[in-house]
Design an enzyme around this catalytic site. Structure first.
Site, PDB file in Angstrom:
ATOM      1  N   HIS A   1       8.688 -14.044  -1.499  1.00 25.60           N
ATOM      2  CA  HIS A   1       9.498 -13.223  -2.396  1.00 25.60           C
ATOM      3  C   HIS A   1      10.109 -14.036  -3.522  1.00 25.60           C
ATOM      4  O   HIS A   1      10.042 -13.655  -4.693  1.00 25.60           O
ATOM      5  CB  HIS A   1      10.616 -12.526  -1.614  1.00 25.60           C
TER       6      HIS A   1
ATOM      7  N   ARG B   1       0.845  -1.205   0.000  1.00 30.87           N
ATOM      8  CA  ARG B   1       0.000   0.000   0.000  1.00 30.87           C
ATOM      9  C   ARG B   1       0.877   1.252   0.000  1.00 30.87           C
ATOM     10  O   ARG B   1       0.575   2.234  -0.679  1.00 30.87           O
ATOM     11  CB  ARG B   1      -0.945  -0.019   1.198  1.00 30.87           C
TER      12      ARG B   1
ATOM     13  N   SER C   1      -2.877 -10.461  -6.372  1.00 27.34           N
ATOM     14  CA  SER C   1      -2.882 -11.130  -5.083  1.00 27.34           C
ATOM     15  C   SER C   1      -3.287 -12.578  -5.293  1.00 27.34           C
ATOM     16  O   SER C   1      -3.864 -12.934  -6.333  1.00 27.34           O
ATOM     17  CB  SER C   1      -3.864 -10.441  -4.126  1.00 27.34           C
ATOM     18  N   ARG C   2      -2.977 -13.435  -4.311  1.00 23.49           N
ATOM     19  CA  ARG C   2      -3.459 -14.819  -4.392  1.00 23.49           C
ATOM     20  C   ARG C   2      -4.982 -14.834  -4.471  1.00 23.49           C
ATOM     21  O   ARG C   2      -5.574 -15.693  -5.124  1.00 23.49           O
ATOM     22  CB  ARG C   2      -2.996 -15.601  -3.157  1.00 23.49           C
TER      23      ARG C   2
ATOM     24  N   LYS D   1      12.577  -5.768   0.498  1.00 24.46           N
ATOM     25  CA  LYS D   1      13.645  -6.308   1.338  1.00 24.46           C
ATOM     26  C   LYS D   1      13.058  -7.255   2.391  1.00 24.46           C
ATOM     27  O   LYS D   1      11.910  -7.070   2.830  1.00 24.46           O
ATOM     28  CB  LYS D   1      14.440  -5.169   1.975  1.00 24.46           C
TER      29      LYS D   1
ATOM     30  N   ASP E   1      13.611  -8.471   9.383  1.00 16.30           N
ATOM     31  CA  ASP E   1      12.688  -7.344   9.293  1.00 16.30           C
ATOM     32  C   ASP E   1      13.387  -6.007   9.513  1.00 16.30           C
ATOM     33  O   ASP E   1      13.132  -5.042   8.783  1.00 16.30           O
ATOM     34  CB  ASP E   1      11.562  -7.516  10.315  1.00 16.30           C
TER      35      ASP E   1
END
Length: 349
Positions: A80, A18, A37-38, A98, A178
């Site tokens: 990813h 977003r 999206s899935r 990332k 993260d």
């Protein structure tokens, strides 16, 4: 490729996707054209906030669209590799959030396929393209503090453990992947590959990394890097050199200001033994109504700052490049390898 806007397909509907989609409104080179999206219904709901004319569908259908120029992968870490590979196989240049992938093997597979297909692939390490980090690297290169000798950087946010969240997965989540990726990437960006690394890592009872500290050496530069979910940290950074230091106001990944202090040439040591006297140099005088004190260099960002990497990616595309000269995949892989060794150094409690 012409100067017409890059038509982006965003894969993912979470917070980072977003933010990227929203920041494309500030881009000088690209527009949001599609969301995948899935679950196609989630993609349709996502596009409602960004105006009309944006395609929404399942991921595979978005990757197959001939009117999409580039793909941004903004999913959870574990997805990813799979989505980046699918995008490259569909002939799409790819910008991957990332970390590029949770493991070195997956990151290398993305790079190898991009090379075979002659396509641009880049990790979305947006930090290195923000105005503050661009100015920081230029100041160091210009000798503003002399030869650099050390870097300290911390990034910590208090986050309660929730086992149902991907953020806390023992293999594809945790504080290193993260948050730790930022100080590690900063060290590599400023000083090149690490000659040595020494990690201390703590895991929780489920095996997820909760906090970590690393020391790395890059030639004559020694770094102290830390991250964690246990407490709220200062989240700033400082680069020190032979003739001064540059502090980055937090959060250092998009610093609102840099502060430079440089030792005065020929000044004797302070009699208290605190080192040479110095001065805060007014790099750019801030406006009279600025909350920043003189001696600071304001480095504000527009939006949340993700558009700078998108514009760089577009410039690489138009130049026919398959690697970013600023943030090549070799730097992404180096960071992932450092994090992998650190994570493997600490067993679960």
């Amino acid at each position: 490729m012409t100067s017409t806007p890059i038509r982006w397909g965003v894969i993912g509907t979470g917070n980072i996707a977003r933010r990227f989609a929203g920041d494309l409104a500030h881009s000088s080179s690209g527009v949001l054209a599609a969301v995948g999206s899935r679950d196609g219904t989630r993609a349709f709901a996502f596009t409602a906030a960004f105006g009309s004319g944006i395609h929404a569908d399942e991921t595979a259908k978005i990757l197959a669209r001939p009117d999409i120029d580039a793909i941004y992968v903004g999913t959870v870490n574990r997805a990813h590799h799979e989505i980046a590979i699918a995008a490259l196989e569909a002939g799409k240049p790819v910008l991957v959030e990332k970390p590029l992938a949770p493991t070195p093997a997956e990151a290398k597979a993305i790079g190898d396929l991009a090379e075979r297909r002659g396509l641009l692939a880049m990790e979305a390490m947006w930090m290195v393209f923000t105005p503050g980090i661009v100015r920081l690297k230029a100041l160091i290169a210009d000798g503003a503090i002399g030869s650099p000798r050390s870097l300290s950087a911390n990034l910590s946010y208090a986050r309660a453990y929730r086992p149902e969240l991907e953020l806390f997965d023992a293999e594809t989540g945790g504080a290193l992947l993260d948050l730790g990726v930022y100080p590690i990437a900063l060290a590599l960006h400023l000083f090149g590959s690490a000659d040595e690394t020494a990690p201390i890592v703590e895991r929780n009872h489920a095996g997820s990394v909760r906090q970590a500290a690393l020391v790395t050496r890059h030639g004559q530069v020694l770094t102290k890097l830390s991250c964690g979910f246990e407490t709220e940290g200062p989240n700033g950074a400082m680069v020190s050199g032979e003739h001064g230091r540059i502090a980055l106001a937090g959060p250092f990944f998009c610093p609102p200001a840099l502060m430079l202090k440089r030792h005065l040439a020929g000044t004797p040591l302070d009699p208290r033994g605190d080192g040479p006297a110095g001065e805060d140099l007014p790099l750019d005088e801030p406006p009279a109504d600025s909350p920043l004190r003189p001696g600071t260099l304001p480095t504000p960002i527009v939006g949340s700052g993700l558009q700078y990497q998108a514009d760089h990616f577009a410039a690489c595309l138009r130049a026919g490049s398959t690697q970013s000269p600023v943030h090549p995949l070799s730097a992404s892989l180096a960071a992932i390898e450092i994090m992998e060794r650190a994570r493997r150094s600490a067993p679960a409690l």
